[in-house]
Design a protein around this motif. Structure first.
Motif, PDB file in Angstrom:
ATOM      1  N   PHE A   1      10.359  96.420  83.742  1.00  0.00           N
ATOM      2  CA  PHE A   1       9.219  95.552  84.022  1.00  0.00           C
ATOM      3  C   PHE A   1       7.951  96.082  83.355  1.00  0.00           C
ATOM      4  O   PHE A   1       7.210  95.334  82.699  1.00  0.00           O
ATOM      5  CB  PHE A   1       9.025  95.445  85.538  1.00  0.00           C
ATOM      6  CG  PHE A   1       7.894  94.522  85.930  1.00  0.00           C
ATOM      7  CD1 PHE A   1       8.030  93.148  85.798  1.00  0.00           C
ATOM      8  CD2 PHE A   1       6.699  95.026  86.421  1.00  0.00           C
ATOM      9  CE1 PHE A   1       7.000  92.286  86.163  1.00  0.00           C
ATOM     10  CE2 PHE A   1       5.661  94.174  86.789  1.00  0.00           C
ATOM     11  CZ  PHE A   1       5.816  92.807  86.659  1.00  0.00           C
ATOM     12  N   VAL A   2       7.708  97.392  83.486  1.00  0.00           N
ATOM     13  CA  VAL A   2       6.534  98.007  82.857  1.00  0.00           C
ATOM     14  C   VAL A   2       6.639  97.923  81.335  1.00  0.00           C
ATOM     15  O   VAL A   2       5.661  97.639  80.640  1.00  0.00           O
ATOM     16  CB  VAL A   2       6.385  99.473  83.312  1.00  0.00           C
ATOM     17  CG1 VAL A   2       5.303 100.184  82.508  1.00  0.00           C
ATOM     18  CG2 VAL A   2       6.064  99.541  84.803  1.00  0.00           C
ATOM     19  N   LEU A   3       7.838  98.160  80.823  1.00  0.00           N
ATOM     20  CA  LEU A   3       8.023  98.112  79.373  1.00  0.00           C
ATOM     21  C   LEU A   3       7.795  96.702  78.837  1.00  0.00           C
ATOM     22  O   LEU A   3       7.218  96.521  77.755  1.00  0.00           O
ATOM     23  CB  LEU A   3       9.427  98.595  79.016  1.00  0.00           C
ATOM     24  CG  LEU A   3       9.707  98.923  77.537  1.00  0.00           C
ATOM     25  CD1 LEU A   3       8.650  99.880  76.998  1.00  0.00           C
ATOM     26  CD2 LEU A   3      11.093  99.531  77.380  1.00  0.00           C
ATOM     27  N   TRP A   4       8.207  95.696  79.588  1.00  0.00           N
ATOM     28  CA  TRP A   4       7.979  94.322  79.154  1.00  0.00           C
ATOM     29  C   TRP A   4       6.495  93.956  79.177  1.00  0.00           C
ATOM     30  O   TRP A   4       6.034  93.162  78.358  1.00  0.00           O
ATOM     31  CB  TRP A   4       8.782  93.342  80.006  1.00  0.00           C
ATOM     32  CG  TRP A   4      10.147  93.105  79.435  1.00  0.00           C
ATOM     33  CD1 TRP A   4      11.329  93.589  79.887  1.00  0.00           C
ATOM     34  CD2 TRP A   4      10.457  92.348  78.258  1.00  0.00           C
ATOM     35  NE1 TRP A   4      12.371  93.175  79.087  1.00  0.00           N
ATOM     36  CE2 TRP A   4      11.872  92.407  78.090  1.00  0.00           C
ATOM     37  CE3 TRP A   4       9.704  91.622  77.356  1.00  0.00           C
ATOM     38  CZ2 TRP A   4      12.511  91.770  77.042  1.00  0.00           C
ATOM     39  CZ3 TRP A   4      10.342  90.976  76.312  1.00  0.00           C
ATOM     40  CH2 TRP A   4      11.718  91.059  76.150  1.00  0.00           C
ATOM     41  N   ILE A   5       5.744  94.532  80.107  1.00  0.00           N
ATOM     42  CA  ILE A   5       4.286  94.334  80.093  1.00  0.00           C
ATOM     43  C   ILE A   5       3.706  94.914  78.807  1.00  0.00           C
ATOM     44  O   ILE A   5       2.879  94.288  78.134  1.00  0.00           O
ATOM     45  CB  ILE A   5       3.639  94.977  81.332  1.00  0.00           C
ATOM     46  CG1 ILE A   5       4.055  94.236  82.599  1.00  0.00           C
ATOM     47  CG2 ILE A   5       2.115  94.977  81.204  1.00  0.00           C
ATOM     48  CD1 ILE A   5       3.549  94.872  83.869  1.00  0.00           C
ATOM     49  N   PHE A   6       4.163  96.121  78.446  1.00  0.00           N
ATOM     50  CA  PHE A   6       3.720  96.756  77.196  1.00  0.00           C
ATOM     51  C   PHE A   6       4.086  95.877  76.000  1.00  0.00           C
ATOM     52  O   PHE A   6       3.272  95.659  75.090  1.00  0.00           O
ATOM     53  CB  PHE A   6       4.369  98.132  77.071  1.00  0.00           C
ATOM     54  CG  PHE A   6       4.239  98.750  75.711  1.00  0.00           C
ATOM     55  CD1 PHE A   6       3.074  99.415  75.345  1.00  0.00           C
ATOM     56  CD2 PHE A   6       5.278  98.682  74.792  1.00  0.00           C
ATOM     57  CE1 PHE A   6       2.952  99.987  74.079  1.00  0.00           C
ATOM     58  CE2 PHE A   6       5.167  99.246  73.532  1.00  0.00           C
ATOM     59  CZ  PHE A   6       4.001  99.896  73.176  1.00  0.00           C
TER      60      PHE A   6
ATOM     61  N   LEU B   1      11.328  92.664  89.164  1.00  0.00           N
ATOM     62  CA  LEU B   1      10.904  93.928  89.768  1.00  0.00           C
ATOM     63  C   LEU B   1      12.079  94.806  90.166  1.00  0.00           C
ATOM     64  O   LEU B   1      11.877  95.947  90.582  1.00  0.00           O
ATOM     65  CB  LEU B   1      10.040  93.643  91.009  1.00  0.00           C
ATOM     66  CG  LEU B   1       8.684  92.974  90.717  1.00  0.00           C
ATOM     67  CD1 LEU B   1       7.990  92.615  92.023  1.00  0.00           C
ATOM     68  CD2 LEU B   1       7.797  93.883  89.874  1.00  0.00           C
ATOM     69  N   SER B   2      13.301  94.289  90.044  1.00  0.00           N
ATOM     70  CA  SER B   2      14.470  95.079  90.412  1.00  0.00           C
ATOM     71  C   SER B   2      14.661  96.267  89.472  1.00  0.00           C
ATOM     72  O   SER B   2      15.327  97.242  89.825  1.00  0.00           O
ATOM     73  CB  SER B   2      15.728  94.201  90.409  1.00  0.00           C
ATOM     74  OG  SER B   2      15.948  93.657  89.116  1.00  0.00           O
TER      75      SER B   2
END
Length: 218
Positions: free
Chosen positions: A54-59, A48-49
């Motif tokens: 983090f959002v891109l890795w979820i995608f 989360l740093s």
């Protein structure tokens, strides 16, 4: 229309995600996850740093498990699309396209898995050394650190890959990218994928037009 959409996606990805936001995913995030799982030290704050990453890795995770890694690697990855646009620039200035012989390509395409295995093994023993070796990825030199602040070896490596990209279609992605190798392994369990039809044995248009040369003759 699809080609124009692809080109627009690549330009936006390179300028916005890469140059603007500096949100280039890397194998180092994979190594951190693997190391945490192996040692039982996975901490949410490590991921989360960097909220954008983090959002891109979820995608990446969602699209890879549904359609495979092609969505990210082919349409979104800032360095990958820069490499592809570089080849388009090379064609524009009349640099002849170059391809390795089929027998060499067929073996060399597995080199990225060797690179990934070496990085994972090294990182589990020495995280600092593993992260250092992960700079086989030219991402930091491209988006994060200016050339004049980098050691000469990194600049030379970046230049070699850029020069190769002028004549070849995504050479780093094809043969060396450890992150691509990791995503390919993960995407082996995708929910959807190409479906062979009865005319596939005679058509072969996919094999002839596949720029990554990812389709085996069989």
């Amino acid at each position: 229309a699809l080609l124009r959409l692809h080109l627009a996606s690549m330009v936006v990805s390179f300028l916005l995600v890469g140059v603007g936001l500096r949100a280039q995913p890397s194998v180092t995030q994979m190594l951190t996850l693997v190391g945490g799982l192996v040692h039982g030290e996975t901490r949410a704050e490590l991921f989360l740093s960097e909220p954008l990453l983090f959002v891109l890795w979820i995608f990446i995770a969602v699209t890879s498990v549904v359609w495979g890694r092609g969505v990210f690697c082919g349409w979104v990855c800032p360095y990958g699309v820069m490499s592809e646009l570089t080849r388009k620039l090379g064609a524009l200035v009349k640099i002849p396209a170059y391809e390795l012989p089929d027998r060499v390509h067929a073996k060399l395409r597995y080199l990225r898995y060797v690179v990934l295995a070496v990085l994972v093994g090294t990182f589990l023993v020495s995280p600092a050394l593993g992260e250092g070796l992960a700079e086989i990825e030219p991402f930091k030199s491209t988006f994060l650190v200016p050339f004049w602040n980098r050691e000469h070896g990194f600049v030379v490596w970046w230049g070699l890959l850029f020069g190769a990209s002028l004549a070849m279609w995504r050479p780093f992605c094809r043969y060396l990218c450890p992150m691509g190798a990791g995503l390919a392994l993960f995407a082996s369990f995708r929910l959807a994928g190409p479906t062979r039809r009865k005319y596939c044995s005679s058509c072969k248009i996919c094999t002839r037009t596949c720029e990554p040369l990812a389709i085996r003759r069989d």
